[in-house]
Write an enzyme that holds these catalytic residues in place. Structure first.
Site, PDB file in Angstrom:
ATOM      1  N   ASP A 127     -31.506  21.491  16.799  1.00  0.00           N
ATOM      2  CA  ASP A 127     -32.583  22.295  16.213  1.00  0.00           C
ATOM      3  C   ASP A 127     -33.729  22.404  17.227  1.00  0.00           C
ATOM      4  O   ASP A 127     -34.274  21.390  17.678  1.00  0.00           O
ATOM      5  CB  ASP A 127     -33.076  21.627  14.929  1.00  0.00           C
ATOM      6  CG  ASP A 127     -33.950  22.524  14.076  1.00  0.00           C
ATOM      7  OD1 ASP A 127     -34.852  23.182  14.635  1.00  0.00           O
ATOM      8  OD2 ASP A 127     -33.745  22.556  12.850  1.00  0.00           O
ATOM      9  N   HIS A 162     -31.126  25.315  13.493  1.00  0.00           N
ATOM     10  CA  HIS A 162     -32.035  25.511  12.359  1.00  0.00           C
ATOM     11  C   HIS A 162     -31.581  26.641  11.441  1.00  0.00           C
ATOM     12  O   HIS A 162     -32.250  26.944  10.470  1.00  0.00           O
ATOM     13  CB  HIS A 162     -33.441  25.824  12.900  1.00  0.00           C
ATOM     14  CG  HIS A 162     -34.554  25.587  11.931  1.00  0.00           C
ATOM     15  ND1 HIS A 162     -34.941  24.322  11.532  1.00  0.00           N
ATOM     16  CD2 HIS A 162     -35.389  26.445  11.283  1.00  0.00           C
ATOM     17  CE1 HIS A 162     -35.958  24.416  10.691  1.00  0.00           C
ATOM     18  NE2 HIS A 162     -36.251  25.683  10.511  1.00  0.00           N
ATOM     19  N   SER A 178     -36.509  23.705   5.870  1.00  0.00           N
ATOM     20  CA  SER A 178     -37.642  23.831   6.776  1.00  0.00           C
ATOM     21  C   SER A 178     -38.961  23.714   6.004  1.00  0.00           C
ATOM     22  O   SER A 178     -39.238  22.664   5.416  1.00  0.00           O
ATOM     23  CB  SER A 178     -37.533  25.145   7.557  1.00  0.00           C
ATOM     24  OG  SER A 178     -38.400  25.155   8.659  1.00  0.00           O
TER      25      SER A 178
END
EC number: 3.1.2.12
Length: 297
Positions: free
Chosen positions: A232, A266, A154
Site C-alpha cells: 500500500d 490500497h 481507508s
C-alpha cells in the site's frame, strides 16, 4: 414521521437485490444516497445489517460495484448497507477544492467549525441512517437494524473503528481494510480534523482509533479484524498500522486480529480478495458460525 425514501435503481445480484435510495437527511441538510444489498433471506424474514463505510473520493456505489461482497452476504443472509461519504450539493465555498477534504471526505466526524457545520457524518451513520432502516417501509419488515456490525476502507476503515469503539453495544463486530489508524498524527487526519474540528487536539481524540483503544474501559468488546496490504503506497505516512498494533497491545483489547497481507495495495483488488473473509467474520458475530444457525458459506 419516517423520512420519505425514494428508490432510484435496482439490480438483481446473487439471488438478492442491490437497491439504491435517496432521502432527505435532516442531520446533513441535503439529499443523501445509500445502497442496500438485500440477500435472498430478506424475502422471508428480518436479516442483520452490515454497514460499509467507504474511503476518500468514494460514494455509496464503489463498494457495491467493485467488492464482490454480495456473494458471501447472500450465502450467510446478511444485508449490506453502504452510505455516501459526505454531504453533497450544499455549495459551501471550497467544498470541492481538494480530494481529501470536503465533498467525498467527511471523515465520519461531527464538524464543530461553523463553515462545515453540515459535515456531521458520525451522527448520520450512527443515528439517522439506522433510524431510517428501523422505520421506513422498504426496510422495517426485512432488516434487523438492532443487529448490526460495521466495516470500511481507508477513511472508512477509520470510520468503522471509531463508530464501533465508541458504540460497542450497537455493533457486534468491527473490521477494516487499510484504515487510517492514527488520524491525529497523519496528514489526511490532521487536515480533516483541523478543518472540521478546529485546533484543539484534545477534541480530535474522540475520532482516533488508537486514542479510543487506549481509553477503552467498557465490558462489551466487539471483535476486530483489520487487513492492510504491505504494498500500500499510503502505508507508512497515512495509515500507520503499527500505531494501531501498539494501541491494541497497550490497551489489552481483545479479541483483535491485525493482519499484513503481502504484496497487496490500497485498491479494490485488495478489498475484493478479502471481502468474503470479512463478511463471514461479521456473519459469525451476528448469526453464529455456520452449522450453528449462522448460515452456510
Amino acid at each position: 414521521m419516517a423520512s420519505v425514501v425514494e428508490e432510484i435503481s435496482a439490480n438483481r445480484h446473487h439471488g438478492g437485490f442491490n437497491r439504491r435510495y435517496k432521502h432527505r437527511s435532516s442531520v446533513l441538510g441535503c439529499d443523501m444516497t445509500f445502497t442496500v444489498y438485500f440477500p435472498p433471506a430478506a424475502d422471508s424474514g428480518k436479516v442483520p445489517v452490515l454497514y460499509y463505510l467507504s474511503g476518500l473520493t468514494c460514494n455509496d456505489e464503489n463498494f457495491v460495484q467493485k467488492s464482490g461482497a454480495q456473494r458471501a452476504a447472500a450465502a450467510r443472509g446478511v444485508a449490506l448497507v453502504a452510505p455516501d461519504t459526505s454531504p453533497r450539493g450544499l455549495g459551501v465555498e471550497g467544498e470541492a477544492d481538494s480530494w481529501d477534504f470536503g465533498v467525498g471526505a467527511g471523515f465520519y466526524v461531527n464538524a464543530t467549525q461553523e463553515k462545515w457545520r453540515a459535515w456531521r457524518m458520525y451522527d448520520y451513520v450512527v443515528e439517522e441512517l439506522p433510524s431510517l432502516l428501523r422505520t421506513a417501509a422498504p426496510f422495517a419488515a426485512c432488516l434487523d437494524a438492532d443487529r448490526a456490525s460495521v466495516f470500511g476502507h481507508s477513511m472508512g476503515g477509520h470510520g468503522a473503528l471509531v463508530v464501533g469503539l465508541r458504540n460497542p453495544q450497537a455493533y457486534h463486530s468491527i473490521s477494516a481494510f487499510a484504515p487510517v489508524c492514527n488520524p491525529c498524527n497523519v496528514p489526511w487526519g490532521i487536515k480533516a480534523f483541523t478543518g472540521y474540528l478546529g485546533e484543539d487536539r484534545e477534541a480530535w481524540k474522540q475520532y482516533d482509533a488508537c486514542e479510543l483503544l487506549r481509553a477503552f474501559s467498557g465490558p462489551v468488546r466487539p471483535p476486530i479484524l483489520v487487513d492492510t496490504g504491505s504494498a500500500d503506497k499510503f502505508l507508512e505516512v497515512q495509515l500507520q498500522p503499527g500505531a494501531l498494533e501498539a494501541a491494541v497491545k497497550d490497551s489489552g483489547y481483545g479479541p483483535a486480529k491485525l493482519r499484513m497481507q503481502d504484496g497487496y495495495d490500497h485498491s479494490y483488488f485488495f478489498i475484493s480478495t478479502f471481502a468474503d473473509e470479512h463478511v463471514n467474520f461479521h456473519a459469525d458475530a451476528l448469526l453464529g458460525p455456520p452449522g450453528a444457525g449462522g448460515g452456510k458459506q
